[in-house]
Write a protein that holds these residues in place. Sequence first.
Motif, PDB file in Angstrom:
ATOM      1  N   VAL A  73      28.407  10.725  16.490  1.00 50.84           N
ATOM      2  CA  VAL A  73      28.616  11.893  15.655  1.00 50.84           C
ATOM      3  C   VAL A  73      27.846  13.048  16.287  1.00 50.84           C
ATOM      4  O   VAL A  73      26.648  12.938  16.532  1.00 50.84           O
ATOM      5  CB  VAL A  73      28.128  11.664  14.206  1.00 50.84           C
ATOM      6  CG1 VAL A  73      28.426  12.865  13.346  1.00 50.84           C
ATOM      7  CG2 VAL A  73      28.745  10.411  13.606  1.00 50.84           C
TER       8      VAL A  73
ATOM      9  N   LYS B  80      23.563  12.066   9.004  1.00 56.11           N
ATOM     10  CA  LYS B  80      23.344  11.099  10.080  1.00 56.11           C
ATOM     11  C   LYS B  80      22.831   9.775   9.519  1.00 56.11           C
ATOM     12  O   LYS B  80      23.289   8.701   9.919  1.00 56.11           O
ATOM     13  CB  LYS B  80      22.349  11.666  11.084  1.00 56.11           C
ATOM     14  CG  LYS B  80      22.128  10.814  12.296  1.00 56.11           C
ATOM     15  CD  LYS B  80      21.181  11.509  13.251  1.00 56.11           C
ATOM     16  CE  LYS B  80      21.027  10.750  14.529  1.00 56.11           C
ATOM     17  NZ  LYS B  80      20.128  11.417  15.472  1.00 56.11           N
TER      18      LYS B  80
ATOM     19  N   ILE C 158      33.113  11.487  15.915  1.00 55.36           N
ATOM     20  CA  ILE C 158      33.231  12.565  14.933  1.00 55.36           C
ATOM     21  C   ILE C 158      32.415  13.769  15.377  1.00 55.36           C
ATOM     22  O   ILE C 158      31.278  13.621  15.832  1.00 55.36           O
ATOM     23  CB  ILE C 158      32.737  12.095  13.540  1.00 55.36           C
ATOM     24  CG1 ILE C 158      33.539  10.896  13.062  1.00 55.36           C
ATOM     25  CG2 ILE C 158      32.808  13.227  12.528  1.00 55.36           C
ATOM     26  CD1 ILE C 158      33.031  10.284  11.782  1.00 55.36           C
TER      27      ILE C 158
ATOM     28  N   THR D 202      30.925  17.213  13.635  1.00 56.55           N
ATOM     29  CA  THR D 202      30.718  17.827  12.325  1.00 56.55           C
ATOM     30  C   THR D 202      30.171  19.229  12.494  1.00 56.55           C
ATOM     31  O   THR D 202      29.391  19.511  13.402  1.00 56.55           O
ATOM     32  CB  THR D 202      29.718  17.027  11.464  1.00 56.55           C
ATOM     33  OG1 THR D 202      28.450  17.046  12.093  1.00 56.55           O
ATOM     34  CG2 THR D 202      30.168  15.612  11.253  1.00 56.55           C
TER      35      THR D 202
ATOM     36  N   PHE E  81      34.663  17.775   9.214  1.00 57.95           N
ATOM     37  CA  PHE E  81      34.650  16.599  10.068  1.00 57.95           C
ATOM     38  C   PHE E  81      35.896  16.644  10.945  1.00 57.95           C
ATOM     39  O   PHE E  81      37.012  16.784  10.440  1.00 57.95           O
ATOM     40  CB  PHE E  81      34.700  15.297   9.250  1.00 57.95           C
ATOM     41  CG  PHE E  81      33.507  15.056   8.386  1.00 57.95           C
ATOM     42  CD1 PHE E  81      32.310  14.637   8.942  1.00 57.95           C
ATOM     43  CD2 PHE E  81      33.574  15.220   7.010  1.00 57.95           C
ATOM     44  CE1 PHE E  81      31.209  14.383   8.142  1.00 57.95           C
ATOM     45  CE2 PHE E  81      32.481  14.967   6.208  1.00 57.95           C
ATOM     46  CZ  PHE E  81      31.287  14.562   6.778  1.00 57.95           C
TER      47      PHE E  81
END
Length: 150
Positions: free
Chosen positions: A37, A50, A67, A69, A97
Amino acid sequence: MQKKKIIIFTLILFLSNCGFTPVYLNNSKVNFSIEQVNFEGDRELNNFLKINLSRYKNTNNNKKIFIETNTKYEKIVLSKDTTGKATSYQLVAEVIFLIKPNNKKIVVTEKKIMDSMNDNFEENRFERSAKQGFASLMSSKLISELIIYK
């Protein structure tokens, strides 16, 4: 006695057909792994996200998700007293997202109204708690979307 049977039958009918599913599904139904992420935006909100998303990293799963963000957090003054001091705020957190394998975009926005407090420490603590709650709700919504569409 007849009335009691009707009430029980009605309850069974409504509760069995309402389509209720628990919000916090156990991880056994998750058939993917959130591998990486990348975060941009509000640092504190990103840290809470997170922590929440790290639970869904599963090295044994082949469906890997990446992902990106982008978070935005605002504290908007809603009202002021006669001296010009803010008396209430609206806390707004938004996260976008971007799921990489299929470029799916999910936008989640959460809002909360907060009254001003005399103690700045308590106000900051309340705000931090609100961010933590926002992150929990946002990650739950993301996981629900991923379960549905995967």
